[in-house]
Design a protein around this motif. Structure first.
Motif, PDB file in Angstrom:
ATOM      1  N   GLY A 196      56.946  80.573  15.091  1.00 24.81           N
ATOM      2  CA  GLY A 196      57.007  81.177  13.766  1.00 24.81           C
ATOM      3  C   GLY A 196      56.239  80.409  12.719  1.00 24.81           C
ATOM      4  O   GLY A 196      56.414  80.643  11.520  1.00 24.81           O
ATOM      5  N   LEU A 197      55.363  79.496  13.155  1.00 28.04           N
ATOM      6  CA  LEU A 197      54.514  78.774  12.207  1.00 28.04           C
ATOM      7  C   LEU A 197      53.319  79.621  11.790  1.00 28.04           C
ATOM      8  O   LEU A 197      52.727  79.404  10.740  1.00 28.04           O
ATOM      9  CB  LEU A 197      54.017  77.467  12.836  1.00 28.04           C
ATOM     10  CG  LEU A 197      55.076  76.396  13.069  1.00 28.04           C
ATOM     11  CD1 LEU A 197      54.534  75.296  13.976  1.00 28.04           C
ATOM     12  CD2 LEU A 197      55.546  75.801  11.752  1.00 28.04           C
ATOM     13  N   ASP A 198      52.958  80.579  12.641  1.00 25.29           N
ATOM     14  CA  ASP A 198      51.871  81.497  12.344  1.00 25.29           C
ATOM     15  C   ASP A 198      52.296  82.886  12.820  1.00 25.29           C
ATOM     16  O   ASP A 198      53.187  83.019  13.671  1.00 25.29           O
ATOM     17  CB  ASP A 198      50.582  81.050  13.055  1.00 25.29           C
ATOM     18  CG  ASP A 198      49.334  81.630  12.424  1.00 25.29           C
ATOM     19  OD1 ASP A 198      49.447  82.461  11.493  1.00 25.29           O
ATOM     20  OD2 ASP A 198      48.225  81.247  12.847  1.00 25.29           O
ATOM     21  N   GLU A 199      51.664  83.903  12.277  1.00 22.61           N
ATOM     22  CA  GLU A 199      52.040  85.279  12.602  1.00 22.61           C
ATOM     23  C   GLU A 199      51.059  85.866  13.598  1.00 22.61           C
ATOM     24  O   GLU A 199      49.834  85.765  13.416  1.00 22.61           O
ATOM     25  CB  GLU A 199      52.060  86.127  11.325  1.00 22.61           C
ATOM     26  CG  GLU A 199      52.598  87.532  11.532  1.00 22.61           C
ATOM     27  CD  GLU A 199      52.733  88.296  10.223  1.00 22.61           C
ATOM     28  OE1 GLU A 199      53.258  89.419  10.249  1.00 22.61           O
ATOM     29  OE2 GLU A 199      52.310  87.764   9.181  1.00 22.61           O
TER      30      GLU A 199
ATOM     31  N   VAL B 200      57.319  88.659  19.329  1.00 23.31           N
ATOM     32  CA  VAL B 200      57.869  87.342  19.652  1.00 23.31           C
ATOM     33  C   VAL B 200      59.349  87.358  19.320  1.00 23.31           C
ATOM     34  O   VAL B 200      59.734  87.782  18.223  1.00 23.31           O
ATOM     35  CB  VAL B 200      57.175  86.222  18.853  1.00 23.31           C
ATOM     36  CG1 VAL B 200      57.806  84.870  19.185  1.00 23.31           C
ATOM     37  CG2 VAL B 200      55.679  86.194  19.116  1.00 23.31           C
ATOM     38  N   HIS B 201      60.184  86.938  20.260  1.00 23.15           N
ATOM     39  CA  HIS B 201      61.619  86.802  20.029  1.00 23.15           C
ATOM     40  C   HIS B 201      62.044  85.365  20.331  1.00 23.15           C
ATOM     41  O   HIS B 201      61.664  84.810  21.365  1.00 23.15           O
ATOM     42  CB  HIS B 201      62.429  87.740  20.923  1.00 23.15           C
ATOM     43  CG  HIS B 201      62.364  89.181  20.525  1.00 23.15           C
ATOM     44  ND1 HIS B 201      61.268  89.972  20.793  1.00 23.15           N
ATOM     45  CD2 HIS B 201      63.273  89.964  19.871  1.00 23.15           C
ATOM     46  CE1 HIS B 201      61.505  91.197  20.335  1.00 23.15           C
ATOM     47  NE2 HIS B 201      62.699  91.213  19.777  1.00 23.15           N
ATOM     48  N   ILE B 202      62.820  84.778  19.442  1.00 28.42           N
ATOM     49  CA  ILE B 202      63.514  83.528  19.711  1.00 28.42           C
ATOM     50  C   ILE B 202      64.983  83.887  19.865  1.00 28.42           C
ATOM     51  O   ILE B 202      65.624  84.311  18.905  1.00 28.42           O
ATOM     52  CB  ILE B 202      63.305  82.501  18.588  1.00 28.42           C
ATOM     53  CG1 ILE B 202      61.845  82.027  18.587  1.00 28.42           C
ATOM     54  CG2 ILE B 202      64.243  81.309  18.772  1.00 28.42           C
ATOM     55  CD1 ILE B 202      61.515  81.058  17.487  1.00 28.42           C
ATOM     56  N   GLY B 203      65.478  83.774  21.077  1.00 31.72           N
ATOM     57  CA  GLY B 203      66.815  84.287  21.351  1.00 31.72           C
ATOM     58  C   GLY B 203      66.830  85.788  21.081  1.00 31.72           C
ATOM     59  O   GLY B 203      65.972  86.533  21.556  1.00 31.72           O
ATOM     60  N   GLN B 204      67.765  86.228  20.287  1.00 29.48           N
ATOM     61  CA  GLN B 204      67.877  87.647  19.970  1.00 29.48           C
ATOM     62  C   GLN B 204      67.185  88.015  18.658  1.00 29.48           C
ATOM     63  O   GLN B 204      67.261  89.161  18.220  1.00 29.48           O
ATOM     64  CB  GLN B 204      69.359  88.030  19.895  1.00 29.48           C
ATOM     65  CG  GLN B 204      70.072  87.906  21.237  1.00 29.48           C
ATOM     66  CD  GLN B 204      71.553  88.240  21.138  1.00 29.48           C
ATOM     67  OE1 GLN B 204      72.238  87.814  20.226  1.00 29.48           O
ATOM     68  NE2 GLN B 204      72.045  89.027  22.094  1.00 29.48           N
ATOM     69  N   VAL B 205      66.509  87.054  18.044  1.00 32.58           N
ATOM     70  CA  VAL B 205      65.868  87.281  16.748  1.00 32.58           C
ATOM     71  C   VAL B 205      64.399  87.643  16.936  1.00 32.58           C
ATOM     72  O   VAL B 205      63.643  86.901  17.581  1.00 32.58           O
ATOM     73  CB  VAL B 205      65.982  86.045  15.842  1.00 32.58           C
ATOM     74  CG1 VAL B 205      65.263  86.277  14.520  1.00 32.58           C
ATOM     75  CG2 VAL B 205      67.441  85.701  15.602  1.00 32.58           C
ATOM     76  N   ALA B 206      63.984  88.767  16.379  1.00 33.06           N
ATOM     77  CA  ALA B 206      62.587  89.181  16.415  1.00 33.06           C
ATOM     78  C   ALA B 206      61.822  88.436  15.330  1.00 33.06           C
ATOM     79  O   ALA B 206      62.064  88.632  14.142  1.00 33.06           O
ATOM     80  CB  ALA B 206      62.488  90.687  16.214  1.00 33.06           C
ATOM     81  N   VAL B 207      60.915  87.563  15.754  1.00 33.97           N
ATOM     82  CA  VAL B 207      60.107  86.794  14.808  1.00 33.97           C
ATOM     83  C   VAL B 207      59.034  87.678  14.191  1.00 33.97           C
ATOM     84  O   VAL B 207      58.704  87.567  13.009  1.00 33.97           O
ATOM     85  CB  VAL B 207      59.460  85.584  15.507  1.00 33.97           C
ATOM     86  CG1 VAL B 207      58.617  84.779  14.540  1.00 33.97           C
ATOM     87  CG2 VAL B 207      60.529  84.713  16.159  1.00 33.97           C
ATOM     88  N   THR B 208      58.496  88.571  15.009  1.00 27.38           N
ATOM     89  CA  THR B 208      57.434  89.459  14.553  1.00 27.38           C
ATOM     90  C   THR B 208      57.917  90.321  13.383  1.00 27.38           C
ATOM     91  O   THR B 208      58.975  90.922  13.434  1.00 27.38           O
ATOM     92  CB  THR B 208      56.988  90.379  15.700  1.00 27.38           C
ATOM     93  OG1 THR B 208      56.814  89.599  16.881  1.00 27.38           O
ATOM     94  CG2 THR B 208      55.694  91.089  15.363  1.00 27.38           C
ATOM     95  N   GLY B 209      57.131  90.348  12.347  1.00 24.45           N
ATOM     96  CA  GLY B 209      57.471  91.179  11.197  1.00 24.45           C
ATOM     97  C   GLY B 209      58.227  90.460  10.098  1.00 24.45           C
ATOM     98  O   GLY B 209      58.381  90.992   8.997  1.00 24.45           O
ATOM     99  N   LEU B 210      58.716  89.241  10.386  1.00 27.07           N
ATOM    100  CA  LEU B 210      59.381  88.472   9.337  1.00 27.07           C
ATOM    101  C   LEU B 210      58.355  87.984   8.329  1.00 27.07           C
ATOM    102  O   LEU B 210      57.222  87.646   8.693  1.00 27.07           O
ATOM    103  CB  LEU B 210      60.116  87.269   9.936  1.00 27.07           C
ATOM    104  CG  LEU B 210      61.249  87.533  10.933  1.00 27.07           C
ATOM    105  CD1 LEU B 210      61.840  86.205  11.400  1.00 27.07           C
ATOM    106  CD2 LEU B 210      62.325  88.404  10.321  1.00 27.07           C
TER     107      LEU B 210
END
Length: 254
Positions: A66-69, A75-85
């Motif tokens: 999550g340092l870059d998009e 991209v998911h870290i665990g159950q969290v969707a990083v993409t779109g944040l």
């Protein structure tokens, strides 16, 4: 921390990347640093990422953490969707769920080892649990150094403090960017053995970018990148096996 399960009852991976691409720039001069990368990292595993210079290793780590998009894919870290944040949301994700260990340690010179370990908790506006700090310092072998400042410690000791700092928020995953690159051989092996122990004994998840075959051989699994793609994988790495993989990549012109 709960490991979580999918709707079908299977374990949720610590990291999941699906068809992730990253492009810098536009038009004829655009550079495609990642090209449809897909991977899953199981919880409690130690994964190393290797490849020639310019293969996309650092970009993969940055997008995964999550340092870059990513330009496309998910991209998911665990159950969290990083993409779109957005950046603020990614910063909160990194603060709460991700730990980092860098080649340069990044300890604050004016703080003691104890204070450096608790920095991520302080930045979140909370108070560190003294028992957790002491437990982590014992686990990484710096319990006798908690009152020392970075200039009073060796490189290996500083990296152990940095590892404790990465774990103090009890993250779902720890990312290492050449974490042993600045250490002498003996200190590097000690830190790598500790990282391996943290995964196997404590079920921590570590993803490490490295150029060092000795470091990679400590992992459970090694991914090999070339031209932004995962082109090979090794699940029983040894130094000799990793060197052969890298030799094949270089011979193929990757």
């Amino acid at each position: 921390m709960s490991t979580g399960t999918t709707a079908a009852g299977g374990a949720v991976p610590a990291l999941r990347m699906t068809d992730v691409s990253k492009q810098y720039g536009r038009g004829p001069g655009a550079v495609r640093a990642l090209d449809s990368v897909s991977l899953r990292v199981a919880r409690g595993s130690f994964v190393a990422v290797m490849g020639p210079s310019g293969s996309g290793k650092s970009t993969l780590l940055q997008c995964a953490a999550g340092l870059d998009e990513a330009s496309s894919g998910t991209v998911h870290i665990g159950q969290v969707a990083v993409t779109g944040l957005d950046e603020s949301q990614r910063a909160m994700l990194r603060r709460d769920r991700v730990g980092f260990v860098f080649q340069s340690y990044n300890l604050l010179a004016g703080l003691t080892a104890y204070q450096n370990i608790e920095v991520p908790v302080r930045l979140a506006g909370q108070r560190a649990n003294p028992e957790l700090v002491r437990e982590l310092s014992e686990r990484v072998g710096v319990s006798a150094l908690l009152r020392r400042r970075p200039h009073e410690m060796s490189g290996g000791q500083q990296q152990r403090v940095a590892l404790a700092r990465a774990l103090v928020t009890e993250p779902e995953i720890v990312f290492g960017d050449e974490p042993t690159g600045a250490l002498d051989t003996g200190s590097a092996r000690q830190v790598l053995a500790l990282m391996r122990e943290l995964t196997h004994r404590d079920q921590r998840t570590i993803v490490m970018v490295t150029h060092d075959p000795v470091a990679a051989a400590h992992a459970d699994r090694v991914l090999f990148l070339a031209d932004g793609r995962i082109v090979d994988e090794e699940t029983t790495p040894t130094v000799d096996v990793v060197l052969r993989h890298m030799a094949r990549l270089e011979a193929s012109g990757c």
